[in-house]
Design a protein around this motif. Structure first.
Motif, PDB file in Angstrom:
ATOM      1  N   ILE A   6      96.842  11.226  46.331  1.00  0.00           N
ATOM      2  CA  ILE A   6      97.640  12.066  47.066  1.00  0.00           C
ATOM      3  C   ILE A   6      97.713  11.808  48.670  1.00  0.00           C
ATOM      4  N   ARG A   7      98.742  11.539  49.166  1.00  0.00           N
ATOM      5  CA  ARG A   7      98.686  11.389  50.549  1.00  0.00           C
ATOM      6  C   ARG A   7      99.384  12.736  51.228  1.00  0.00           C
ATOM      7  N   THR A   8      98.555  13.320  52.225  1.00  0.00           N
ATOM      8  CA  THR A   8      99.167  14.619  52.657  1.00  0.00           C
ATOM      9  C   THR A   8      98.569  14.750  53.986  1.00  0.00           C
ATOM     10  N   GLU A   9      99.144  16.075  54.513  1.00  0.00           N
ATOM     11  CA  GLU A   9      98.354  16.270  55.766  1.00  0.00           C
ATOM     12  C   GLU A   9      97.779  17.858  55.729  1.00  0.00           C
ATOM     13  N   VAL A  10      96.585  17.927  56.065  1.00  0.00           N
ATOM     14  CA  VAL A  10      95.891  19.293  56.041  1.00  0.00           C
ATOM     15  C   VAL A  10      95.137  19.631  57.267  1.00  0.00           C
ATOM     16  N   LEU A  11      95.483  20.706  57.754  1.00  0.00           N
ATOM     17  CA  LEU A  11      94.941  20.956  59.409  1.00  0.00           C
ATOM     18  C   LEU A  11      95.223  19.972  60.378  1.00  0.00           C
ATOM     19  N   GLY A  12      96.650  19.369  60.170  1.00  0.00           N
ATOM     20  CA  GLY A  12      96.871  18.470  61.422  1.00  0.00           C
ATOM     21  C   GLY A  12      96.251  17.318  61.183  1.00  0.00           C
ATOM     22  N   THR A  13      95.677  16.861  60.006  1.00  0.00           N
ATOM     23  CA  THR A  13      95.086  15.583  59.925  1.00  0.00           C
ATOM     24  C   THR A  13      95.428  14.896  58.511  1.00  0.00           C
ATOM     25  N   ALA A  14      95.758  13.764  58.700  1.00  0.00           N
ATOM     26  CA  ALA A  14      96.506  12.840  57.520  1.00  0.00           C
ATOM     27  C   ALA A  14      94.997  12.606  56.513  1.00  0.00           C
ATOM     28  N   LEU A  15      95.169  12.955  55.068  1.00  0.00           N
ATOM     29  CA  LEU A  15      94.287  12.537  54.133  1.00  0.00           C
ATOM     30  C   LEU A  15      94.812  11.848  53.008  1.00  0.00           C
ATOM     31  N   GLU A  16      93.958  11.106  52.433  1.00  0.00           N
ATOM     32  CA  GLU A  16      94.431  10.419  51.278  1.00  0.00           C
ATOM     33  C   GLU A  16      93.465  10.513  50.115  1.00  0.00           C
ATOM     34  N   LEU A  17      93.719  11.342  49.215  1.00  0.00           N
ATOM     35  CA  LEU A  17      92.561  11.721  48.108  1.00  0.00           C
ATOM     36  C   LEU A  17      92.959  11.340  46.616  1.00  0.00           C
ATOM     37  N   GLU A  18      91.872  10.958  46.040  1.00  0.00           N
ATOM     38  CA  GLU A  18      91.982  10.470  44.785  1.00  0.00           C
ATOM     39  C   GLU A  18      91.916  11.751  43.817  1.00  0.00           C
ATOM     40  N   ALA A  19      92.588  11.854  42.900  1.00  0.00           N
ATOM     41  CA  ALA A  19      92.323  12.836  41.826  1.00  0.00           C
ATOM     42  C   ALA A  19      92.648  12.324  40.483  1.00  0.00           C
ATOM     43  N   HIS A  20      92.238  13.011  39.277  1.00  0.00           N
ATOM     44  CA  HIS A  20      92.746  12.574  38.077  1.00  0.00           C
ATOM     45  C   HIS A  20      92.801  13.930  37.057  1.00  0.00           C
ATOM     46  N   ASP A  21      93.363  13.719  36.161  1.00  0.00           N
ATOM     47  CA  ASP A  21      93.394  15.050  35.291  1.00  0.00           C
ATOM     48  C   ASP A  21      92.231  15.428  34.781  1.00  0.00           C
ATOM     49  N   GLY A  22      92.108  16.767  34.665  1.00  0.00           N
ATOM     50  CA  GLY A  22      90.625  17.260  34.299  1.00  0.00           C
ATOM     51  C   GLY A  22      90.225  18.068  35.762  1.00  0.00           C
ATOM     52  N   LEU A  23      90.620  17.553  36.822  1.00  0.00           N
ATOM     53  CA  LEU A  23      90.485  18.125  38.038  1.00  0.00           C
ATOM     54  C   LEU A  23      91.440  19.422  38.269  1.00  0.00           C
ATOM     55  N   PHE A  24      90.936  20.211  39.015  1.00  0.00           N
ATOM     56  CA  PHE A  24      91.943  21.421  39.578  1.00  0.00           C
ATOM     57  C   PHE A  24      92.998  20.689  40.422  1.00  0.00           C
ATOM     58  N   SER A  25      94.292  21.019  40.062  1.00  0.00           N
ATOM     59  CA  SER A  25      95.566  20.751  40.895  1.00  0.00           C
ATOM     60  C   SER A  25      95.428  19.098  41.363  1.00  0.00           C
ATOM     61  N   PRO A  26      95.747  18.117  40.361  1.00  0.00           N
ATOM     62  CA  PRO A  26      95.359  16.847  40.321  1.00  0.00           C
ATOM     63  C   PRO A  26      96.674  16.119  40.998  1.00  0.00           C
ATOM     64  N   ARG A  27      97.748  16.791  40.899  1.00  0.00           N
ATOM     65  CA  ARG A  27      99.126  16.190  41.316  1.00  0.00           C
ATOM     66  C   ARG A  27      99.501  16.586  42.756  1.00  0.00           C
ATOM     67  N   HIS A  28      98.779  17.623  43.272  1.00  0.00           N
ATOM     68  CA  HIS A  28      99.315  17.978  44.696  1.00  0.00           C
ATOM     69  C   HIS A  28      98.366  18.986  45.129  1.00  0.00           C
ATOM     70  N   ILE A  29      98.400  19.078  46.444  1.00  0.00           N
ATOM     71  CA  ILE A  29      97.333  20.207  47.099  1.00  0.00           C
ATOM     72  C   ILE A  29      97.783  21.631  46.647  1.00  0.00           C
ATOM     73  N   ARG A  31      98.731  25.268  46.399  1.00  0.00           N
ATOM     74  CA  ARG A  31      99.388  26.048  47.598  1.00  0.00           C
ATOM     75  C   ARG A  31      98.477  27.318  47.911  1.00  0.00           C
ATOM     76  N   GLY A  32      97.603  27.729  46.965  1.00  0.00           N
ATOM     77  CA  GLY A  32      96.571  28.910  47.436  1.00  0.00           C
ATOM     78  C   GLY A  32      95.514  28.079  48.386  1.00  0.00           C
ATOM     79  N   THR A  33      95.146  27.015  48.309  1.00  0.00           N
ATOM     80  CA  THR A  33      94.203  26.222  49.301  1.00  0.00           C
ATOM     81  C   THR A  33      94.830  26.477  50.589  1.00  0.00           C
ATOM     82  N   LEU A  34      96.083  25.832  50.725  1.00  0.00           N
ATOM     83  CA  LEU A  34      96.753  25.833  52.056  1.00  0.00           C
ATOM     84  C   LEU A  34      97.014  27.247  52.539  1.00  0.00           C
ATOM     85  N   ALA A  35      97.463  28.139  51.728  1.00  0.00           N
ATOM     86  CA  ALA A  35      97.603  29.445  52.188  1.00  0.00           C
ATOM     87  C   ALA A  35      96.127  29.999  52.890  1.00  0.00           C
ATOM     88  N   MET A  36      95.099  29.730  51.939  1.00  0.00           N
ATOM     89  CA  MET A  36      93.727  30.148  52.515  1.00  0.00           C
ATOM     90  C   MET A  36      93.335  29.431  53.985  1.00  0.00           C
TER      91      MET A  36
END
Length: 200
Positions: A6-29, A31-36
């Motif tokens: 997952i390549r994204t920007e969080v709090l104004g910084t670019a992040l590159e995150l590995e995820a896989h099925d079995g983890l919470f929200s493995p396809r995208h960040i 929305r609740g996390t971003l709201a918080m």
């Protein structure tokens, strides 16, 4: 398991995150996390706890702002904790403190300015109850706990009982609940005439 990047920007910084099925929200960040994070963003100099860190979105974004030495992360799932470790290294903050354990059980640190929690919705309230009650004692005076949920009633009542007050921000269909530690002892114990909570 299929790995995803997952390549994204969080709090104004670019992040590159590995995820896989079995983890919470493995396809995208989530929305609740971003709201918080929009309501309670970690700021430079803060001591931050990411409680139930998953693959590390919140803690890694916080570490990029606050310094890895000021951020603690924990998750009860060994696969999540390991993914968080890999992602911390991938994003240049390998020194962040990451523990595998139930809530605060594997974390000795206290005096946090900010504790951020996206609790598991599918569990009963026992997990959230422990997080909130123990979180009170891990905050410094003036420190805040932010919790993001879909349905806020139980959480509002619990946080109000433990902290003596709570603010409810509605963002993108979520409730972001924020409480501040204003006293040495939880108001619910003082009100009941019981001994204050010990550090847990």
């Amino acid at each position: 398991m299929e790995q995803r990047l997952i390549r994204t920007e969080v709090l104004g910084t670019a992040l590159e995150l590995e995820a896989h099925d079995g983890l919470f929200s493995p396809r995208h960040i989530d929305r609740g996390t971003l709201a918080m994070l929009s309501v309670a963003p970690p700021e430079p100099g803060m001591r931050v706890m990411d409680l139930g860190c998953g693959y590390g979105v919140v803690g890694i974004a916080a570490a990029r702002r606050c310094g890895a030495e000021n951020v603690w992360m924990s998750d009860a799932d060994p696969a999540a904790a390991e993914a968080a470790r890999r992602n911390a290294a991938r994003n240049g903050v390998p020194g962040v403190h990451i523990a595998c354990g139930d809530g605060f059980d594997a974390v000795d640190a206290a005096g946090f300015d900010l504790i951020l929690v996206n609790p598991p919705y599918q569990s009963d309230f026992a997990v959230a109850k422990r997080f909130i009650e123990k979180g009170f004692n891990r905050l410094k005076l003036g420190g805040r706990m932010a919790v993001v949920v879909k349905r806020g009633t139980w959480y509002r009542n619990k946080m109000r009982a433990v902290f003596g007050g709570v603010r409810d921000f509605e963002v993108d269909g979520y409730h972001v609940l924020v409480s501040e530690r204003r006293s040495e002892s939880s108001p619910r114990f003082l009100k009941n005439g019981r001994h204050p909570l010990k550090k847990t």
